[in-house]
Write an enzyme that holds these catalytic residues in place. Structure first.
Site, PDB file in Angstrom:
ATOM      1  N   ARG A 241       5.001  10.048  -8.350  1.00 39.94           N
ATOM      2  CA  ARG A 241       3.573   9.989  -8.363  1.00 39.94           C
ATOM      3  C   ARG A 241       3.045   9.339  -9.775  1.00 39.94           C
ATOM      4  NH1 ARG A 241       3.582   8.934  -4.090  1.00 39.94           N
ATOM      5  NH2 ARG A 241       2.299   9.633  -2.333  1.00 39.94           N
ATOM      6  N   GLU A 270      -2.857   2.733  -9.811  1.00 38.89           N
ATOM      7  CA  GLU A 270      -2.423   1.884  -8.934  1.00 38.89           C
ATOM      8  C   GLU A 270      -3.599   1.208  -8.150  1.00 38.89           C
ATOM      9  OE1 GLU A 270       0.515   3.303  -6.121  1.00 38.89           O
ATOM     10  OE2 GLU A 270       1.538   4.288  -7.731  1.00 38.89           O
ATOM     11  N   HIS A 288       5.164  -0.062  -5.648  1.00 37.45           N
ATOM     12  CA  HIS A 288       5.181   1.369  -4.654  1.00 37.45           C
ATOM     13  C   HIS A 288       5.917   0.914  -3.464  1.00 37.45           C
ATOM     14  CE1 HIS A 288       2.980   5.303  -3.828  1.00 37.45           C
ATOM     15  NE2 HIS A 288       4.240   5.235  -3.162  1.00 37.45           N
TER      16      HIS A 288
HETATM   17  C1  8YV Z   1       4.168   5.856   1.158  1.00 34.45           C
HETATM   18  C2  8YV Z   1       4.715   7.620  -0.716  1.00 34.45           C
HETATM   19  O1  8YV Z   1       4.301   4.438   1.449  1.00 34.45           O
HETATM   20  O2  8YV Z   1       4.910   9.009   1.188  1.00 34.45           O
HETATM   21  C3  8YV Z   1       4.670   8.886  -0.016  1.00 34.45           C
HETATM   22  O3  8YV Z   1       4.294   9.994  -0.470  1.00 34.45           O
HETATM   23  O4  8YV Z   1       4.512   7.763  -1.798  1.00 34.45           O
HETATM   24  C4  8YV Z   1       4.963   6.272  -0.099  1.00 34.45           C
HETATM   25  O5  8YV Z   1       6.383   6.323   0.313  1.00 34.45           O
HETATM   26  C5  8YV Z   1       2.533   6.249   0.855  1.00 34.45           C
HETATM   27  O6  8YV Z   1       2.415   7.184   0.634  1.00 34.45           O
HETATM   28  C6  8YV Z   1       1.844   5.971   2.040  1.00 34.45           C
HETATM   29  O7  8YV Z   1       0.757   6.665   2.049  1.00 34.45           O
END
Ligand code: 8YV
Length: 322
Positions: A241, A270, A288
């Site tokens: 993150r 983001e 992402h």
């Molecule tokens: C997702 C991600 O695309 O799952 C997660 O935590 O960071 C990503 O792979 C995103 O969160 C979708 O909400």
């Protein structure tokens, strides 16, 4: 009996939307524009379930009005965009989608590591710009990956999958930091060994890769002093993150040569990426993409289907986090 009313904040894979449309009275976001917190607050008052993604913000304020929602079926494993305490206080259950995105996220971390070490982004830009002058012994020299030491911060599912790729695929020595102790035999299955502190990992790693959750507990875990504690010439990889990294401190560390490069899939605000970052050559920047494969996005969606189906049938959702 009327079907539960659910709202998806974004467009989802069409096969998953079709299943949701059959089982629920579903409101789809056909324009796929991100919803503002006010619209999400309204949805919480008018639907039995809201299904958010990482592109939504659900701070405590969205839970202040009249609430009809009983469950948030998050599309994604990370849920630091949701104020869990506020949701819980309103009696709202929260689920996520662990497991199905492990491999693809570890693959993206490997892609970033290889790209930044071998200058893949720079090379591609040079070819596309028509600026390549031809092969020569000193052209675009990068860093060898095979046999180097990688330091992993956070040894959960994705950290382990990444360790496995580094060790068994690239002959790397793998060390990691994890809050809780991992059985050395379990760590060895991934070719990895645990060190006691983040600093110990930073002191030996040629590549540092972040695989811990975002949110308050890990906010700015990588800050100016930790960049200074990395080996000279080391690289940072972040597929976790954006808030785990102090982005301003990272930009200084990259610009001043404190670290050699970074590969990033996530950012503090983001989709904004500071120009000071995108202007640097020694970074590889992805939008992402960790879980962005057809197989994984479908599987994530179907996990949400399973979670909210269980919830509305009075069963324990398989991936309940609150
Ligand atoms: C997702 C991600 O695309 O799952 C997660 O935590 O960071 C990503 O792979 C995103 O969160 C979708 O909400």
């Amino acid at each position: 009996m009327s079907r539960p009313k659910i709202l998806l904040t974004r467009r989802w894979p069409s096969a998953v939307e079709a299943v949701l449309a059959e089982r629920f009275e579903a409101t789809f976001n056909t324009d796929d524009l991100p919803m503002l917190p006010d619209a999400i607050a309204e949805a919480l008052g008018t639907h039995d379930a809201v299904l958010p993604t990482v592109s939504d913000k659900l701070p405590a304020s969205v839970f202040e009005g009249d609430i009809r929602a009983k469950v948030l079926g998050n599309f994604g494993v990370g849920y630091n965009h949701i104020d869990i305490a506020a949701a819980k206080a309103k009696g709202i259950a929260v689920t996520n989608t662990p497991g199905v995105l492990t491999d693809c996220t570890a693959d993206i971390a490997m892609l970033l590591l290889l790209s930044v070490a071998r200058r893949g982004g720079e090379g591609e830009r040079q070819v596309r710009a028509g600026e390549w002058k031809g092969w020569c012994p000193t052209h675009m020299i990068g860093t060898k990956v095979t046999g180097k030491t990688v330091g992993i911060i956070g040894f959960g599912r994705i950290g382990k999958a990444f360790a496995q790729r580094c060790h068994f695929g690239f002959g790397m020595d793998v060390v990691f930091f994890n809050r809780s102790t991992v059985d050395p035999a379990e760590a060895a299955r991934y070719g990895a060994r645990q060190l006691a502190t983040v600093e110990e990992v930073l002191a030996v790693a040629d590549f540092v890769s972040l695989h811990c959750p975002g949110g308050a507990e890990n906010r700015h875990l990588m800050n100016a002093s930790r960049f200074a504690a990395m080996k000279p010439g080391a690289y940072l990889i972040n597929t976790a993150r954006g808030d785990v990294v102090d982005e301003a401190a990272l930009i200084s560390a990259l610009a001043d040569g404190v670290i050699r490069g970074a590969g990033l899939d996530v950012y503090e605000a983001e989709p904004q990426v500071p120009e000071a970052l995108s202007g640097l050559e020694n970074v590889v920047l992805l939008p992402h993409l960790g879980s962005a494969t057809e197989e994984t996005r479908n599987a994530m969606g179907m996990k949400v289907v399973d979670n909210i189906t269980a919830f509305f049938e009075g069963r324990e959702p398989p991936d309940r986090v609150a």
